[in-house]
Design an enzyme around this catalytic site. Structure first.
Site, short mmCIF file in Angstrom:
data_model
loop_
_atom_site.label_atom_id
_atom_site.label_comp_id
_atom_site.label_asym_id
_atom_site.label_seq_id
_atom_site.Cartn_x
_atom_site.Cartn_y
_atom_site.Cartn_z
N ASN A 207 -5.64 6.69 -7.44
CA ASN A 207 -5.65 5.71 -8.54
C ASN A 207 -6.94 5.94 -9.32
O ASN A 207 -8.01 5.53 -8.89
CB ASN A 207 -5.61 4.30 -7.94
CG ASN A 207 -5.77 3.21 -9.00
OD1 ASN A 207 -5.69 3.49 -10.20
ND2 ASN A 207 -5.98 1.98 -8.56
N LYS B 191 -7.86 4.68 -12.01
CA LYS B 191 -8.28 3.48 -12.77
C LYS B 191 -8.64 3.88 -14.20
O LYS B 191 -8.06 4.82 -14.72
CB LYS B 191 -9.42 2.77 -12.03
CG LYS B 191 -9.07 2.51 -10.56
CD LYS B 191 -9.96 1.52 -9.89
CE LYS B 191 -9.50 1.35 -8.44
NZ LYS B 191 -10.20 0.29 -7.74
N HIS C 75 -1.66 -4.27 -8.73
CA HIS C 75 -3.01 -3.99 -8.23
C HIS C 75 -3.86 -5.25 -8.38
O HIS C 75 -3.72 -5.99 -9.35
CB HIS C 75 -3.63 -2.82 -9.00
CG HIS C 75 -4.89 -2.34 -8.36
ND1 HIS C 75 -6.10 -2.97 -8.52
CD2 HIS C 75 -5.11 -1.30 -7.51
CE1 HIS C 75 -7.01 -2.34 -7.81
NE2 HIS C 75 -6.45 -1.32 -7.19
N GLU D 98 -6.75 -5.73 -9.31
CA GLU D 98 -7.52 -5.83 -10.56
C GLU D 98 -6.65 -6.38 -11.69
O GLU D 98 -7.14 -7.07 -12.57
CB GLU D 98 -8.12 -4.45 -10.92
CG GLU D 98 -9.27 -4.09 -9.98
CD GLU D 98 -9.50 -2.61 -9.79
OE1 GLU D 98 -8.95 -1.78 -10.54
OE2 GLU D 98 -10.23 -2.26 -8.83
N GLU E 188 -4.19 -3.56 0.26
CA GLU E 188 -5.54 -3.35 -0.25
C GLU E 188 -6.33 -4.65 -0.15
O GLU E 188 -6.24 -5.50 -1.06
CB GLU E 188 -5.50 -2.89 -1.70
CG GLU E 188 -4.81 -1.57 -1.91
CD GLU E 188 -5.34 -0.85 -3.15
OE1 GLU E 188 -5.77 0.29 -3.02
OE2 GLU E 188 -5.33 -1.46 -4.25
N GLY F 27 -13.62 -0.71 -3.82
CA GLY F 27 -14.80 -0.31 -4.59
C GLY F 27 -16.11 -0.83 -4.03
O GLY F 27 -17.14 -0.75 -4.68
N SER G 15 -11.80 1.54 -0.34
CA SER G 15 -12.90 2.38 0.16
C SER G 15 -12.46 3.39 1.20
O SER G 15 -13.23 3.74 2.10
CB SER G 15 -14.06 1.51 0.67
OG SER G 15 -14.58 0.71 -0.39
P1 PGA Z 1 -11.38 2.28 -3.90
O1 PGA Z 1 -10.13 1.69 -4.74
O2 PGA Z 1 -10.84 3.42 -3.09
O3 PGA Z 1 -12.37 2.73 -4.95
O4 PGA Z 1 -11.89 1.17 -3.06
C1 PGA Z 1 -8.85 1.61 -4.18
C2 PGA Z 1 -7.93 0.93 -5.18
O5 PGA Z 1 -8.34 -0.03 -5.83
O6 PGA Z 1 -6.75 1.34 -5.34
#
Ligand code: PGA
Length: 250
Positions: free
Chosen positions: A10, A12, A96, A98, A167, A173, A212
């Site tokens: 992803n 982003k 997601h 976000e 997640e 993140g 992460s």
């Molecule tokens: P990250 O993000 O690996 O940077 O924690 C995962 C995601 O949000 O899909």
């Protein structure tokens, strides 16, 4: 039934024509014949560029980070599932955290998006996960089950073709990964929920872990019985790291 693992990148809202080109070229050069499925999800603006760079690769598929809950028409800024399908997209991330947080997407929006994707022949990667506060309040199971229930409710038999991504919001993140045991416990809850809907779905649906995941911790997460792959954010932007995660899924 053993499920073929899936590693999804992803990206982003990151990238540029130049950065995407070198990332995809490095991935294609290093990936070989992995024992898992692999997908990269660039920003919408770069889907066609990345499709061309992938040049029909049988190894790396193209994914989107979102899909409209609408079919077509006067929805300025939206991109429909059939448009995504038209430009070669095979997977779409839906719900997601976000987007749930910043775009006020509800469980119902997410369920409709999953349906739109399925109807267009795109595999939705349905994201679920609790915030730190929800975990501390002992709400983790309730939250992820509520989020998945909306998709199951609308999806009927179609849910056998979805992918789920667990997640935990507090792990995204932040560099704080769920331990393999914490992740497995939630994955088992989600698997049981799928089983209650259909044995077939429970056997087939891949449940990814995201938050992460990186080259150092991927192997032990992926060794858990109900962890069928990863949804990778930060580490998907560095080809050597992403390739190590893909190798760990072999
Ligand atoms: P990250 O993000 O690996 O940077 O924690 C995962 C995601 O949000 O899909």
């Amino acid at each position: 039934m053993s499920r073929r693992k899936l590693i999804a990148g992803n990206w982003k809202m990151n990238g540029s024509l130049a950065a995407n080109q070198s990332l995809v070229q490095e991935l294609l050069a290093g990936i070989g014949q992995p024992a898992c499925d692999v997908v990269v999800c660039p920003p919408m603006a770069y889907l066609d560029q990345v499709r061309q760079l992938l040049a029909g690769s049988p190894v790396i598929a193209l994914g989107a980070q979102n899909v409209s809950q609408h079919d077509n028409g006067a929805f300025t800024g939206d991109v429909s599932a059939s448009m995504l399908q038209d430009v070669g997209v095979r997977y779409a991330i839906v719900g997601h955290s976000e987007r749930r947080q910043h775009q006020a997407e509800t469980d119902v929006h997410v369920a409709i998006k999953a349906q739109r994707a399925l109807a267009a022949g795109i595999t939705p990667i349905v994201c679920v996960g609790e915030t730190l506060r929800e975990r501390e309040e002992g709400m983790t199971e309730f939250i992820v089950q509520r989020q998945l229930a909306a998709v199951i409710h609308l999806g009927g038999q179609g849910i056998r073709d979805i992918v789920v991504a667990y997640e935990p919001v507090w792990a995204i993140g932040t560099g704080k990964t769920a331990t393999p045991e914490q992740a497995q416990a939630v994955h088992a809850v989600l698997r049981a929920q799928l089983r209650a809907a259909s044995d077939d779905a429970a056997a087939r649906v891949r449940i990814l872990y995201g938050g992460s995941m990186n080259a150092g911790n991927a192997a032990e997460l992926l060794a858990q019985p109900d962890i069928d792959g990863g949804l990778i954010g930060g580490a998907a932007l560095k080809a050597p790291d992403f390739l190590k995660i893909v190798a760990a899924a072999g």
